[in-house]
Design a protein around this motif. Structure first.
Motif, PDB file in Angstrom:
ATOM      1  N   ARG A 141       4.042   2.612  -4.579  1.00 32.38           N
ATOM      2  CA  ARG A 141       3.557   1.289  -5.296  1.00 32.38           C
ATOM      3  C   ARG A 141       2.564   1.105  -4.438  1.00 32.38           C
ATOM      4  O   ARG A 141       2.396   1.299  -3.251  1.00 32.38           O
ATOM      5  CB  ARG A 141       4.717   0.385  -5.618  1.00 32.38           C
ATOM      6  N   VAL A 142       1.519  -0.100  -4.981  1.00 34.46           N
ATOM      7  CA  VAL A 142       0.575  -0.414  -4.079  1.00 34.46           C
ATOM      8  C   VAL A 142       0.240  -1.821  -4.339  1.00 34.46           C
ATOM      9  O   VAL A 142       0.067  -2.396  -5.489  1.00 34.46           O
ATOM     10  CB  VAL A 142      -0.931   0.475  -4.283  1.00 34.46           C
ATOM     11  N   PHE A 143      -0.065  -2.569  -3.300  1.00 37.43           N
ATOM     12  CA  PHE A 143      -0.560  -3.968  -3.245  1.00 37.43           C
ATOM     13  C   PHE A 143      -1.940  -4.441  -2.830  1.00 37.43           C
ATOM     14  O   PHE A 143      -2.280  -3.698  -1.996  1.00 37.43           O
ATOM     15  CB  PHE A 143       0.402  -4.834  -2.686  1.00 37.43           C
ATOM     16  N   ALA A 144      -2.458  -5.099  -3.621  1.00 39.87           N
ATOM     17  CA  ALA A 144      -3.888  -5.574  -2.971  1.00 39.87           C
ATOM     18  C   ALA A 144      -3.745  -6.683  -2.234  1.00 39.87           C
ATOM     19  O   ALA A 144      -2.837  -7.546  -2.376  1.00 39.87           O
ATOM     20  CB  ALA A 144      -4.645  -5.919  -4.365  1.00 39.87           C
ATOM     21  N   ILE A 145      -4.658  -6.869  -1.150  1.00 37.88           N
ATOM     22  CA  ILE A 145      -4.729  -7.728  -0.070  1.00 37.88           C
ATOM     23  C   ILE A 145      -5.861  -8.383   0.096  1.00 37.88           C
ATOM     24  O   ILE A 145      -6.838  -7.860   0.141  1.00 37.88           O
ATOM     25  CB  ILE A 145      -4.076  -7.034   1.096  1.00 37.88           C
ATOM     26  N   ASN A 146      -5.894  -9.652   0.192  1.00 39.63           N
ATOM     27  CA  ASN A 146      -7.205 -10.370   0.406  1.00 39.63           C
ATOM     28  C   ASN A 146      -7.095 -11.539   1.369  1.00 39.63           C
ATOM     29  O   ASN A 146      -5.837 -11.601   1.942  1.00 39.63           O
ATOM     30  CB  ASN A 146      -7.799 -11.060  -0.948  1.00 39.63           C
ATOM     31  N   LEU A 147      -7.814 -12.506   1.326  1.00 35.10           N
ATOM     32  CA  LEU A 147      -7.744 -13.644   2.669  1.00 35.10           C
ATOM     33  C   LEU A 147      -6.568 -14.340   2.472  1.00 35.10           C
ATOM     34  O   LEU A 147      -5.949 -14.860   3.438  1.00 35.10           O
ATOM     35  CB  LEU A 147      -8.939 -14.423   2.563  1.00 35.10           C
ATOM     36  N   VAL A 148      -5.966 -14.667   1.151  1.00 33.40           N
ATOM     37  CA  VAL A 148      -4.844 -15.433   0.937  1.00 33.40           C
ATOM     38  C   VAL A 148      -3.641 -14.670   1.067  1.00 33.40           C
ATOM     39  O   VAL A 148      -2.343 -15.195   1.530  1.00 33.40           O
ATOM     40  CB  VAL A 148      -4.777 -15.986  -0.646  1.00 33.40           C
ATOM     41  N   GLY A 149      -3.464 -13.489   0.720  1.00 34.65           N
ATOM     42  CA  GLY A 149      -2.153 -12.603   0.881  1.00 34.65           C
ATOM     43  C   GLY A 149      -2.055 -11.593  -0.208  1.00 34.65           C
ATOM     44  O   GLY A 149      -2.995 -10.999  -0.472  1.00 34.65           O
ATOM     45  N   PHE A 150      -0.727 -11.027  -0.333  1.00 38.31           N
ATOM     46  CA  PHE A 150      -0.552  -9.896  -1.187  1.00 38.31           C
ATOM     47  C   PHE A 150      -0.606 -10.297  -2.989  1.00 38.31           C
ATOM     48  O   PHE A 150      -0.566 -11.497  -2.924  1.00 38.31           O
ATOM     49  CB  PHE A 150       0.886  -9.405  -0.876  1.00 38.31           C
ATOM     50  N   SER A 151      -1.139  -9.373  -3.582  1.00 35.48           N
ATOM     51  CA  SER A 151      -1.006  -9.688  -4.898  1.00 35.48           C
ATOM     52  C   SER A 151       0.290  -9.851  -5.222  1.00 35.48           C
ATOM     53  O   SER A 151       1.399  -9.306  -4.994  1.00 35.48           O
ATOM     54  CB  SER A 151      -1.676  -8.369  -5.743  1.00 35.48           C
ATOM     55  N   PRO A 152       0.656 -10.885  -6.325  1.00 40.92           N
ATOM     56  CA  PRO A 152       1.924 -10.987  -6.781  1.00 40.92           C
ATOM     57  C   PRO A 152       2.843 -10.020  -7.256  1.00 40.92           C
ATOM     58  O   PRO A 152       4.052  -9.937  -6.924  1.00 40.92           O
ATOM     59  CB  PRO A 152       1.726 -12.225  -8.161  1.00 40.92           C
ATOM     60  N   GLU A 153       2.142  -8.865  -7.956  1.00 42.41           N
ATOM     61  CA  GLU A 153       2.808  -7.769  -8.568  1.00 42.41           C
ATOM     62  C   GLU A 153       2.121  -6.518  -8.135  1.00 42.41           C
ATOM     63  O   GLU A 153       1.138  -6.348  -7.912  1.00 42.41           O
ATOM     64  CB  GLU A 153       2.997  -7.777 -10.098  1.00 42.41           C
ATOM     65  N   PRO A 154       2.973  -5.451  -7.828  1.00 42.09           N
ATOM     66  CA  PRO A 154       2.277  -4.091  -7.270  1.00 42.09           C
ATOM     67  C   PRO A 154       2.062  -3.333  -8.362  1.00 42.09           C
ATOM     68  O   PRO A 154       2.610  -3.543  -9.494  1.00 42.09           O
ATOM     69  CB  PRO A 154       3.559  -3.666  -6.430  1.00 42.09           C
ATOM     70  N   CYS A 155       1.343  -2.333  -8.199  1.00 41.95           N
ATOM     71  CA  CYS A 155       1.148  -1.282  -9.199  1.00 41.95           C
ATOM     72  C   CYS A 155       2.019   0.006  -8.853  1.00 41.95           C
ATOM     73  O   CYS A 155       1.657   0.706  -7.725  1.00 41.95           O
ATOM     74  CB  CYS A 155      -0.470  -0.984  -9.392  1.00 41.95           C
ATOM     75  N   CYS A 156       2.912   0.410  -9.656  1.00 46.04           N
ATOM     76  CA  CYS A 156       3.995   1.442  -9.429  1.00 46.04           C
ATOM     77  C   CYS A 156       3.606   2.775 -10.230  1.00 46.04           C
ATOM     78  O   CYS A 156       2.910   2.812 -11.257  1.00 46.04           O
ATOM     79  CB  CYS A 156       5.408   0.815  -9.681  1.00 46.04           C
ATOM     80  N   THR A 157       4.194   3.954  -9.644  1.00 43.19           N
ATOM     81  CA  THR A 157       3.838   5.039 -10.480  1.00 43.19           C
ATOM     82  C   THR A 157       5.021   5.038 -11.441  1.00 43.19           C
ATOM     83  O   THR A 157       6.064   4.487 -11.252  1.00 43.19           O
ATOM     84  CB  THR A 157       4.124   6.215  -9.451  1.00 43.19           C
ATOM     85  N   LYS A 158       4.560   5.601 -12.742  1.00 45.69           N
ATOM     86  CA  LYS A 158       5.095   5.676 -13.748  1.00 45.69           C
ATOM     87  C   LYS A 158       6.598   6.597 -13.498  1.00 45.69           C
ATOM     88  O   LYS A 158       7.780   6.268 -13.948  1.00 45.69           O
ATOM     89  CB  LYS A 158       4.892   6.026 -15.148  1.00 45.69           C
ATOM     90  N   ASP A 159       6.490   7.835 -13.120  1.00 42.70           N
ATOM     91  CA  ASP A 159       7.454   8.883 -12.800  1.00 42.70           C
ATOM     92  C   ASP A 159       7.800   9.009 -11.526  1.00 42.70           C
ATOM     93  O   ASP A 159       6.755   8.817 -10.611  1.00 42.70           O
ATOM     94  CB  ASP A 159       7.169  10.082 -13.660  1.00 42.70           C
ATOM     95  N   SER A 160       8.764   9.614 -10.907  1.00 44.94           N
ATOM     96  CA  SER A 160       9.148  10.090  -9.547  1.00 44.94           C
ATOM     97  C   SER A 160       8.489  11.160  -9.390  1.00 44.94           C
ATOM     98  O   SER A 160       8.277  11.977 -10.185  1.00 44.94           O
ATOM     99  CB  SER A 160      10.477  10.154  -9.263  1.00 44.94           C
ATOM    100  N   VAL A 161       8.423  11.575  -8.135  1.00 44.55           N
ATOM    101  CA  VAL A 161       7.719  12.904  -7.483  1.00 44.55           C
ATOM    102  C   VAL A 161       8.729  13.458  -6.744  1.00 44.55           C
ATOM    103  O   VAL A 161       9.182  12.925  -5.823  1.00 44.55           O
ATOM    104  CB  VAL A 161       6.544  12.289  -6.853  1.00 44.55           C
TER     105      VAL A 161
END
Length: 1234
Positions: free
Chosen positions: A1078-1098
């Motif tokens: 999963r990936v979070f976006a970060i700016n001056l305020v902080g992390f994004s409220p929700e991450p972006c996750c992979t649909k399936d496992s690797v």
């Protein structure tokens, strides 16, 4: 009165007893200790006993014995057995074989029952109660002496009033017993008082009666007081602990003893109060009473009594079942006597002092404040320093020295500081006065004058005359006269009679002398002079037929015209008319036929006369004496017989001796003294005026009139009393307030009462005091003046300028003076002067305008502590001059004046915005933050302020604005994204305006990244890719946070943080596992409220061969316990927690047990046992000396056991450490653990 020493716990359960043995036999003393394996030591006459041929010492557990073989007379000694802190003494009494008993003089008497009920004569002097075989159970013998264990009861050892103490005893029910205490009063100043107690505080004086009798006797020859307490018809409840206390002034002693009563407890308590008077126990009486019901079992009776009035004590005591009202009152008195810690004294005077007459003594106290003045009082009267009384002050110590102590110094002294005081008594011990010349027996005739003369060792000593044991005193008939001439003392008896026969004794403090006065059977020859010109001698014989002859100086007297001899009955008379000086002689009557004669002497009476011309004095008969010196009024007198002398001052008889002596003259001794001398021929009087001169009284406290930079002017009033001599001058002293050293400012007397003191340090607190001086000496110092500080005014304020002017006000500013000085700056005074006033005309004529001081108007009342001021309420158009002065305790400084007058009129000022530096850049705020922007500006008159955003005027609903004369505020309580943008500020005065702009950026959290996909998987690696979020939160994306999670645990771990790209390769994955990303976006305020996750496992596939581990035989690790780190001997301080640590290993885990002196302490709350990773710790909470000893740690498992020991010494803490923080962290490194 101090409490007696508390009983200590004995280490013995069974104690050895005193035994008797026959010579040649063996004797065994046995003792049983409370603890097993306790160390026991045997002694003989305080010397240790060692096993050998003579002595055998055995020990079995807690049983101990001492065997003495082949007993002889030399073995009759005092023995002792010692265990821990207990010591028990016992004796061995040896009897010879042929004798029936041992010598009574070598054996101490034992307690014998006294049958006083049948033989009262024996009850008056029964044998004293002596220690029985159970004597050694008393607490006084359970403790070791000072050199072997704890220190003894110093209250008994320091005084030692008892010469014989009451001893513990035993008695059978129904029998009597007596306890005896003896006190030697030879060294006591007052008769001792003795109190008997049962238990802790039951006074037996109130129980005297049927069962208790108290008796007191005094032996004058040995000066020993004997106090007896007899218990009659003993009962079982009389058993218990008793105490005897003796006190005499400041000395105190006490002794504890016990009474054991044998027999059945068949005591019957009569209901008759008279029969039970003297009972020592009320338990039987209390059983018959109904116990008062208490609704509140937790009520504090003593708290109720302490707050109740005395009239309610009896009622409260009855309600709560208190029967001993005397004991209750004593306890309440002791509760109210809680002493406060003295704030003024660090060390007070002792309760009493004793000094020999003529010697010197120094009384000392230690005060808390080294600069405080103390007063010394004698019998409540303030003392003043003289030649005999010397006051000293050294640091915190205050001394009173009394030189050449006399009996007049025997008094109560007090040291006074404010309202707090400490007192003491001084006893002047007079040396014994010895008799150097004894009295002589005398035989006189009736009517003769008798003189008993003795000579003593000290001049002026007091003696006491007695006749047949009755003290003689001076009476109005002058029957007895007492004459003192230096060391010679004379008792004169006028006209001795038959009643005067007897034994006369003179007593002094060092001895006495006795003589007998005998009177002849026949009437003595007497001489009568009823008239001035006639003398009659007459005597009386036993028979009328007896004839006789008169002789004058051995020559027979022949009758003539002046001399007449007559014989009437048994009276023989010789009459001499018109007596002349040549008739003065010895006259004798010789009876015919008898071998003795009677004699008398004719003397001419000389009337008394005082010869004042023999004394050297002033013309007006005034004697001047300096206070403190010896005043001796010795008036030469003549007269026959020797006249009596009486000195009178006012209406009080001052002395009855020929010489009037005052050892230390005082001011109250001043006055007119009348001396009266009398004898049978007449009397004479004279008056002497005595003037006592002294040093003057101290002046009153000086006053400080003014102060300068390094000087002051002090003034004082003359003393109220000049000591009888004119004041010569004064001596002035000063000191720093925090110092105790006074410095003299003038060495020659200063005649004026105003003095200028110089050469002082500015800013330092000083005090002044003054002495008055006359021809006798220097007075005591006056009270110190109020503290003051030498200061000078400050320099003038700097930089006075005008900040602003309006139609009715003006704003001024200035800086602090360059030189403030040591005194605190109190403030500034602002004044102004109008055009046309007197001060204005003076300014035009005088160039130095700083000197002007007339008609200046204060701008405000009082002073201001600021360096700026707005003067309001001025008139438009006035032309004013302003000045500012700085003030301190020395007064105002030189003024700071404006360079030119100011006209009160408002001046137009162009608008200008002072944009703060931080607002010249973009102002960034988070969503929800508060915006409060303050922008100052200038302009006159008050400008118009307008805020706008994107060309539109701000509405109050969008943002709030607040404007003042000097600034404007933009306020947003809770920001939103819509508040971002450019804000314009316009300040306008008429047609002139000023513009400024600020940029506000409201930022928020970014949105989630988009489309996270897995591009490729190889080996331990996975390639990922995603797209930036649609919403960046109104600010730049700072990076991304990439995380991974194992499918089995789903625990997320960060792989990359603040990653700037939108694709990455995740490495070091584990083959055979499946992962999510999963990936979070970060700016001056902080992390994004929700991450972006992979649909399936690797899935990471496994590659290679499968490893098959070899098989081994299981190893047995079982071992016996072994201490890898032993216990270490330690020495700790009492009152601080202590720990003992060691380490042990063993498999299986061993069981650990702790022992102290081989006693298991696992269940004792004082100790805490800890075990962590094989480290064993024993924590001892706040150890005391009793906790010292040998500690043992024992570890046991199925394969064996191990022991570790150490010694712990607990030292007493004699010092107090403040802010002490010791951290003991013992963490040894143990390589091998179980």
């Amino acid at each position: 009165m101090p409490e007696p020493a508390k009983k200590t716990v004995s280490a013995f359960v069974k104690k050895p007893k005193t035994q008797e043995a026959v010579e040649g036999s063996s004797v065994v003393f046995e003792a049983q200790t409370e603890k097993r394996d306790a160390k026991v030591k045997w002694q003989c006459n305080s010397k240790d006993i060692v096993s050998g041929d003579k002595y055998t010492i055995a020990a079995d557990g807690n049983q101990h014995s001492l065997t003495i073989k082949d007993v002889s007379k030399e073995d009759a000694n005092t023995y002792a057995v010692i265990a821990a802190s207990s010591k028990v003494k016992f004796e061995l009494k040896v009897e010879t074989k042929p004798a029936e008993g041992s010598d009574e003089s070598s054996v101490e008497p034992t307690v014998q029952p006294v049958t006083s009920s049948t033989e009262p004569e024996q009850a008056e002097a029964p044998p004293a109660a002596a220690p029985s075989q159970e004597e050694n159970s008393a607490t006084a013998q359970d403790t070791l002496p000072a050199d072997e264990a704890q220190p003894p009861d110093t209250r008994q050892d320091l005084t030692g009033l008892f010469t014989e103490k009451p001893q513990s005893g035993e008695v059978t029910v129904g029998e009597n017993i007596m306890f005896v205490a003896k006190v030697n009063a030879e060294s006591l100043l007052k008769k001792p008082t003795v109190k008997w107690f049962k238990g802790k505080w039951m006074d037996l004086a109130s129980k005297s009666g049927k069962h208790l009798q108290l008796k007191e006797t005094y032996d004058r020859s040995t000066k020993v007081y004997t106090f007896e307490m007899q218990i009659v018809d003993a009962k079982a409840n009389f058993a218990g602990a008793y105490r005897c206390e003796v006190a005499s002034r400041d000395k105190f002693d006490s002794c504890n003893f016990e009474l054991t009563v044998h027999g059945e407890n068949d005591v019957h308590h009569s209901s008759d109060g008279n029969e039970d008077s003297g009972e020592l126990d009320f338990s039987g009486l209390l059983k018959k009473r109904a116990a008062p019901t208490s609704h509140d079992p937790d009520v504090d009776v003593w708290n109720i009594l302490s707050h109740a009035p005395a009239s309610e004590f009896e009622k409260i005591a009855f309600q709560h079942g208190i029967t001993d009202l005397r004991g209750m009152l004593k306890r309440l008195k002791k509760m109210k006597k809680e002493e406060k810690k003295s704030e003024a004294f660090l060390k007070k005077l002792d309760p009493a002092y004793q000094v020999s007459k003529g010697h010197k003594i120094k009384l000392a106290v230690e005060v808390a404040n080294a600069d405080v003045d103390v007063k010394w009082l004698k019998n409540g009267q303030e003392m003043h320093p003289t030649g005999r009384y010397i006051f000293e002050s050294v640091g915190n110590m205050r001394y009173l020295t009394i030189n050449n102590c006399s009996l007049a110094d025997d008094a109560a002294y007090c040291c006074l500081i404010g309202e707090e005081k400490c007192t003491t008594e001084l006893f002047v011990k007079e040396p014994p006065v010895n008799i150097l010349k004894s009295l002589e027996d005398q035989m006189v005739m009736k009517g003769d004058r008798v003189e008993f003369v003795c000579e003593v060792s000290e001049e002026g000593a007091n003696v006491k005359w007695e006749k047949d044991g009755v003290e003689l005193t001076r009476d109005e008939s002058f029957k007895y006269r007492f004459k003192k001439d230096g060391c010679k003392h004379v008792l004169i008896i006028n006209e001795a009679s038959k009643e005067d026969c007897g034994h006369y004794k003179v007593k002094t403090s060092g001895g006495d002398s006795m003589a007998e006065l005998m009177l002849h059977a026949n009437r003595p020859l007497g001489c009568q002079r009823p008239l001035l010109d006639q003398a009659v001698f007459k005597c009386e014989v036993s028979d009328e037929t007896v004839r006789g002859t008169w002789y004058k100086n051995g020559v027979e007297v022949q009758p003539d015209a002046r001399v007449n001899i007559s014989h009437i009955g048994r009276i023989h008379k010789l009459t001499i008319d018109d007596v002349k000086p040549e008739d003065e002689a010895d006259y004798t009557f010789v009876p015919d036929g008898h071998a003795f004669n009677l004699s008398a002497k004719l003397n001419f009476l000389d009337p008394p006369k005082i010869h004042l011309d023999c004394m050297g004095r002033t013309a007006d008969s005034t004697i001047v004496v300096v206070a403190g010196n010896k005043l001796r009024l010795d008036v030469p007198i003549t007269g026959d017989p020797a006249p009596t002398v009486v000195w009178i001052k006012g209406e009080k008889v001052n002395s009855s001796h020929e010489t009037c002596v005052h050892q230390g003259a005082e001011r109250q001794d001043e006055g007119v003294y009348s001396v009266i001398v009398r004898n049978p021929a007449g009397e004479d009087t004279a008056e002497i005026n005595v003037k006592v001169v002294d040093v003057p009284d101290p002046p009153l406290a000086p006053k400080i009139l003014s102060v300068g930079e390094d000087s002051c002017v002090v003034q004082w009033d003359p003393p109220q009393f000049d000591g009888g001599q004119p004041i010569i001058g004064y001596v002035v002293e000063r000191k720093k307030l925090k110092s105790y050293r006074w410095m003299r400012l003038n060495f020659d007397p200063y005649t004026d009462t105003t003095f200028e003191a110089k050469r002082m340090i500015e800013g330092v607190l000083y005090e002044m005091r003054v002495y008055a001086v006359n021809s006798i000496g220097m007075s005591r110092h006056s009270p110190a003046s109020q503290p003051f500080v030498p200061v000078a005014p400050t320099s003038e304020p700097l930089g006075l300028r005008v900040e602003d002017v309006s139609d009715t006000s003006i704003s001024l500013k200035w800086r602090r003076p360059e030189r403030i000085g040591s005194a605190e700056l109190e403030g500034y005074g602002v004044e102004y002067c109008k055009e046309g006033s007197k001060c204005w005309s003076q300014m035009l004529k005088i160039t130095d305008i700083k000197s002007l001081s007339d008609e200046w108007i204060p701008a405000i009342e009082g002073l201001t502590d600021r360096t700026a001021m707005i003067v309001k309420g001025l008139t438009t158009g006035d032309k004013l001059q302003f000045r500012v002065r700085a003030y301190n305790m020395a007064g105002p400084s030189a003024p700071a004046i404006l360079a030119q007058p100011i006209t009160i009129r408002e001046i137009m000022q162009r608008p200008k915005i002072w944009l703060p530096r931080n607002l010249r850049q973009t102002l960034i705020k988070k969503v929800g933050d508060t915006v409060n922007v303050v922008i100052p500006f200038q302009g006159k008159p008050r400008p118009k302020v307008t805020w706008s955003k994107d060309g539109e005027v701000l509405s109050p609903q969008f943002a709030s604005t607040r404007n003042s004369e000097v600034d404007t505020i933009l306020f947003i309580r809770k920001t939103e994204r819509k508040h971002s943008g450019k804000y314009d500020l316009q300040v306008q005065i008429e047609n002139v305006e000023a513009m400024a702009a600020i940029t506000l950026q409201i930022v928020d959290l970014p949105g989630s990244p988009l489309d996270l996909t897995v591009l490729d998987t190889w080996g331990f690696n996975v390639a990922l890719e995603w797209k930036p979020p649609k919403d960046n939160g109104n600010c730049e994306i700072a990076g991304y946070n990439v995380q991974k999670a194992d499918k089995k645990t789903m625990e997320w771990f960060t792989v990359f943080d603040q990653y700037r790209r939108t694709h990455c390769v995740v490495s070091d994955l584990i083959m055979g596992n499946e992962y999510f990303f999963r990936v979070f976006a970060i700016n001056l305020v902080g992390f994004s409220p929700e991450p972006c996750c992979t649909k399936d496992s690797v899935f990471i596939p496994k590659t290679g061969i499968v490893y098959k581990p070899p098989s081994y035989k299981e190893h047995d690790f079982s071992t016996a316990p072994k201490f890898t780190h032993p216990l270490v001997n330690r020495s700790v301080i009492a009152g601080y927690n202590a720990t003992l640590s060691c380490s042990v290993r063993g498999i299986p885990k061993p069981k650990v047990t702790w022992y102290k002196n081989k006693m298991d302490i696992s269940q004792e709350a004082k100790y805490r046992m800890l075990s962590k990773q094989g480290v064993l710790t024993l924590e001892i909470r706040k150890p005391c000396p009793f906790d010292g000893g040998v500690y043992m740690c024992k570890a046991v498992n199925d394969f064996g056991e191990a022991i570790a020991e150490c010694k712990l010494e607990v030292r007493c803490n004699f010092l107090i450490f403040l802010h002490l923080s010791w951290v003991i962290n013992v963490t040894p490194h143990f390589p091998e653990l179980y």
